[in-house]
Design an enzyme around this catalytic site. Sequence first.
Site, PDB file in Angstrom:
ATOM      1  N   ARG A 121     -20.616 -53.604 -62.619  1.00 29.41           N
ATOM      2  CA  ARG A 121     -21.040 -53.081 -61.308  1.00 29.41           C
ATOM      3  C   ARG A 121     -22.370 -52.336 -61.369  1.00 29.41           C
ATOM      4  O   ARG A 121     -22.688 -51.510 -60.518  1.00 29.41           O
ATOM      5  CB  ARG A 121     -19.964 -52.187 -60.693  1.00 29.41           C
ATOM      6  CG  ARG A 121     -18.644 -52.898 -60.513  1.00 29.41           C
ATOM      7  CD  ARG A 121     -17.757 -52.193 -59.503  1.00 29.41           C
ATOM      8  NE  ARG A 121     -16.506 -52.927 -59.347  1.00 29.41           N
ATOM      9  CZ  ARG A 121     -15.409 -52.677 -60.036  1.00 29.41           C
ATOM     10  NH1 ARG A 121     -15.381 -51.690 -60.910  1.00 29.41           N
ATOM     11  NH2 ARG A 121     -14.325 -53.386 -59.841  1.00 29.41           N
ATOM     12  N   LYS A 143     -35.794 -57.073 -55.643  1.00 29.38           N
ATOM     13  CA  LYS A 143     -35.086 -58.296 -55.237  1.00 29.38           C
ATOM     14  C   LYS A 143     -34.693 -59.038 -56.504  1.00 29.38           C
ATOM     15  O   LYS A 143     -35.553 -59.368 -57.317  1.00 29.38           O
ATOM     16  CB  LYS A 143     -35.984 -59.193 -54.393  1.00 29.38           C
ATOM     17  CG  LYS A 143     -35.963 -58.870 -52.917  1.00 29.38           C
ATOM     18  CD  LYS A 143     -36.627 -59.973 -52.122  1.00 29.38           C
ATOM     19  CE  LYS A 143     -36.637 -59.635 -50.649  1.00 29.38           C
ATOM     20  NZ  LYS A 143     -37.386 -60.640 -49.866  1.00 29.38           N
ATOM     21  N   GLU A 185     -49.730 -65.757 -54.825  1.00 26.52           N
ATOM     22  CA  GLU A 185     -49.128 -64.521 -54.272  1.00 26.52           C
ATOM     23  C   GLU A 185     -50.204 -63.441 -54.093  1.00 26.52           C
ATOM     24  O   GLU A 185     -50.102 -62.602 -53.202  1.00 26.52           O
ATOM     25  CB  GLU A 185     -47.997 -64.009 -55.177  1.00 26.52           C
ATOM     26  CG  GLU A 185     -46.839 -64.981 -55.396  1.00 26.52           C
ATOM     27  CD  GLU A 185     -45.765 -64.944 -54.290  1.00 26.52           C
ATOM     28  OE1 GLU A 185     -46.027 -64.402 -53.203  1.00 26.52           O
ATOM     29  OE2 GLU A 185     -44.668 -65.490 -54.541  1.00 26.52           O
ATOM     30  N   LYS A 227     -47.352 -53.838 -52.120  1.00 26.81           N
ATOM     31  CA  LYS A 227     -45.913 -54.127 -52.151  1.00 26.81           C
ATOM     32  C   LYS A 227     -45.086 -52.839 -52.188  1.00 26.81           C
ATOM     33  O   LYS A 227     -44.084 -52.716 -51.482  1.00 26.81           O
ATOM     34  CB  LYS A 227     -45.558 -55.036 -53.335  1.00 26.81           C
ATOM     35  CG  LYS A 227     -44.079 -55.384 -53.336  1.00 26.81           C
ATOM     36  CD  LYS A 227     -43.732 -56.688 -53.957  1.00 26.81           C
ATOM     37  CE  LYS A 227     -42.240 -56.965 -53.778  1.00 26.81           C
ATOM     38  NZ  LYS A 227     -41.794 -58.173 -54.441  1.00 26.81           N
ATOM     39  N   GLU A 237     -35.366 -55.307 -46.347  1.00 21.05           N
ATOM     40  CA  GLU A 237     -35.908 -56.346 -45.462  1.00 21.05           C
ATOM     41  C   GLU A 237     -35.249 -56.387 -44.082  1.00 21.05           C
ATOM     42  O   GLU A 237     -34.774 -57.422 -43.622  1.00 21.05           O
ATOM     43  CB  GLU A 237     -35.798 -57.718 -46.147  1.00 21.05           C
ATOM     44  CG  GLU A 237     -36.769 -58.716 -45.531  1.00 21.05           C
ATOM     45  CD  GLU A 237     -36.879 -60.013 -46.318  1.00 21.05           C
ATOM     46  OE1 GLU A 237     -37.091 -59.948 -47.551  1.00 21.05           O
ATOM     47  OE2 GLU A 237     -36.767 -61.065 -45.692  1.00 21.05           O
ATOM     48  N   ARG A 241     -40.673 -55.757 -44.629  1.00 20.41           N
ATOM     49  CA  ARG A 241     -40.610 -56.437 -45.929  1.00 20.41           C
ATOM     50  C   ARG A 241     -40.662 -57.960 -45.765  1.00 20.41           C
ATOM     51  O   ARG A 241     -41.116 -58.677 -46.660  1.00 20.41           O
ATOM     52  CB  ARG A 241     -39.365 -56.018 -46.716  1.00 20.41           C
ATOM     53  CG  ARG A 241     -39.388 -56.627 -48.107  1.00 20.41           C
ATOM     54  CD  ARG A 241     -38.491 -55.951 -49.103  1.00 20.41           C
ATOM     55  NE  ARG A 241     -38.662 -56.582 -50.396  1.00 20.41           N
ATOM     56  CZ  ARG A 241     -38.182 -56.128 -51.531  1.00 20.41           C
ATOM     57  NH1 ARG A 241     -37.488 -55.013 -51.543  1.00 20.41           N
ATOM     58  NH2 ARG A 241     -38.404 -56.767 -52.659  1.00 20.41           N
ATOM     59  N   ASN A 245     -42.850 -62.497 -47.214  1.00 20.22           N
ATOM     60  CA  ASN A 245     -42.361 -63.873 -47.253  1.00 20.22           C
ATOM     61  C   ASN A 245     -43.329 -64.858 -46.630  1.00 20.22           C
ATOM     62  O   ASN A 245     -42.983 -66.025 -46.416  1.00 20.22           O
ATOM     63  CB  ASN A 245     -41.033 -63.939 -46.497  1.00 20.22           C
ATOM     64  CG  ASN A 245     -39.891 -64.039 -47.452  1.00 20.22           C
ATOM     65  OD1 ASN A 245     -39.650 -65.109 -47.996  1.00 20.22           O
ATOM     66  ND2 ASN A 245     -39.215 -62.937 -47.679  1.00 20.22           N
ATOM     67  N   HIS A 248     -43.450 -68.509 -47.563  1.00 25.17           N
ATOM     68  CA  HIS A 248     -42.264 -68.769 -48.390  1.00 25.17           C
ATOM     69  C   HIS A 248     -41.213 -69.629 -47.687  1.00 25.17           C
ATOM     70  O   HIS A 248     -40.408 -70.276 -48.351  1.00 25.17           O
ATOM     71  CB  HIS A 248     -41.617 -67.453 -48.833  1.00 25.17           C
ATOM     72  CG  HIS A 248     -42.379 -66.764 -49.938  1.00 25.17           C
ATOM     73  ND1 HIS A 248     -43.706 -66.414 -49.833  1.00 25.17           N
ATOM     74  CD2 HIS A 248     -41.991 -66.371 -51.182  1.00 25.17           C
ATOM     75  CE1 HIS A 248     -44.094 -65.816 -50.958  1.00 25.17           C
ATOM     76  NE2 HIS A 248     -43.080 -65.794 -51.790  1.00 25.17           N
ATOM     77  N   HIS A 252     -40.198 -72.338 -50.083  1.00 27.54           N
ATOM     78  CA  HIS A 252     -38.857 -72.461 -50.670  1.00 27.54           C
ATOM     79  C   HIS A 252     -38.269 -73.833 -50.379  1.00 27.54           C
ATOM     80  O   HIS A 252     -37.557 -74.408 -51.216  1.00 27.54           O
ATOM     81  CB  HIS A 252     -37.933 -71.368 -50.119  1.00 27.54           C
ATOM     82  CG  HIS A 252     -38.164 -70.013 -50.744  1.00 27.54           C
ATOM     83  ND1 HIS A 252     -37.671 -68.852 -50.208  1.00 27.54           N
ATOM     84  CD2 HIS A 252     -38.827 -69.648 -51.863  1.00 27.54           C
ATOM     85  CE1 HIS A 252     -38.016 -67.819 -50.975  1.00 27.54           C
ATOM     86  NE2 HIS A 252     -38.733 -68.280 -51.976  1.00 27.54           N
ATOM     87  N   HIS A 265     -43.139 -72.091 -58.172  1.00 31.57           N
ATOM     88  CA  HIS A 265     -42.967 -71.237 -56.990  1.00 31.57           C
ATOM     89  C   HIS A 265     -44.318 -70.921 -56.326  1.00 31.57           C
ATOM     90  O   HIS A 265     -44.488 -71.086 -55.117  1.00 31.57           O
ATOM     91  CB  HIS A 265     -42.253 -69.938 -57.384  1.00 31.57           C
ATOM     92  CG  HIS A 265     -42.108 -68.965 -56.264  1.00 31.57           C
ATOM     93  ND1 HIS A 265     -41.243 -69.149 -55.213  1.00 31.57           N
ATOM     94  CD2 HIS A 265     -42.772 -67.798 -56.001  1.00 31.57           C
ATOM     95  CE1 HIS A 265     -41.355 -68.142 -54.362  1.00 31.57           C
ATOM     96  NE2 HIS A 265     -42.268 -67.300 -54.811  1.00 31.57           N
TER      97      HIS A 265
END
Length: 363
Positions: A121, A143, A185, A227, A237, A241, A245, A248, A252, A265
């Site tokens: 955990r 993330k 990026e 960032k 997000e 945030r 993206n 993206h 993606h 990527h």
Amino acid sequence: MKRLTVGLGDRSYAIHVGEGILNGLGREASALNLPRRVVVVTNTVVAPLYLEQVQSSLQGAGFAVESIVVQDGEAFKNAATLDQIYTALLEKRCDRKTTIVALGGGVIGDMAGYAAATYLRGVPFIQVPTTVLSQVDSSVGGKTAINHPLGKNMIGAFYQPRLVLIDVATLDTLDARNFSAGIAEVIKYGVIADAAFFDWLEERAEGLKALDHQTLIETVLRCCAIKADIVAQDETEQSVRAFLNYGHTFGHAIEQLSGYGTVLHGEAVAVGMTVAAQLSHQMSLCTAADVERIVRLIQRCGLSTLIPDFSLDAYLNAMMRDKKVADGALRVVLNHGIGQCDVYTLTQPRELFAAALQACRTV
Ligand code: NAD
Ligand code: GLY
């Protein structure tokens, strides 16, 4: 060495950026009073390059260090590799007083971070990113994720590292293709948040591949500062945030449709940004000249803007699994000129994407 902070109250952490600072990892980790047992998670490409240096720095500071070396590449950012990491942690009888260090690019950072978030955990973790992409983006902000065959980064958690240590000298061993992919990026930050940074990149585009360490440090610091600011405002997000993206949603979809690892990527994000810029122009949010500047900069940095040949239906289907989809509606980040952006819900995505893809194919 320069230092930034990601301001998240009692979970705030430092980003150290410098040249030749890998040897200082043990000292920085010690200063945080982290558990003295460390497991470094890395891959078969990065281990022969930097594992020994990282291990001896940590050992020199009094840590007991072990390692887990997984296979390299986006194709291995999945449940099977994650399970290997859990198994190795259990076999080593790692308890909650174990720190996980992610040593490598974004794939290792995301996957080791998710292992750290979920093992027992949650155990502390440190990011030591070694690619352009991971130094300017993925190591910061917490993330963590693995891919699912049906969608990119679909299984994950927000889980912040305790420290990010960025040594730009590690980029000396990175190949040209991965270097360029990371620059996608970097360009993203200019388009979404910093027009002056975009101008600065335009002045240096061809030279970026041969950047000296000092300019790399400046670049990494600028990106991480943007960032860190966004993450401090909106860690999970709910609002701004999502700006990170940009490019993206389509990117993606390219990665998933092509098969993870086929298109890198950053390469997919580069194409996704050209589509996002076209959509923005269609919605009168930026001029044709802005689109031209974005596309030119991407191309000058050695990245392709060609759209992989999948049907519109395949793209729309893949994009509908994007994490920004809300109440069945596709939401995308679009640029306002250069240097600002916002999130838009597309009421007629088919028509808009059909026109944007057509326009991109003729650029
Ligand atoms: P990557 O981790 O696959 O690294 C690229 C290649 O470079 C790999 O083969 C790797 O082993 C190798 N490598 C790493 N460091 C090296 C070095 N110093 N010298 C030589 N080779 C080296 O890919 P990436 O581009 O770093 O990261 C992409 C991943 O990051 C994607 O999975 C993407 O989803 C994720 N990502 C996450 C976030 C986030 O916020 N968490 C943000 C952006 C991207
Ligand atoms: N790379 C997107 C984010 O960190 O939010």
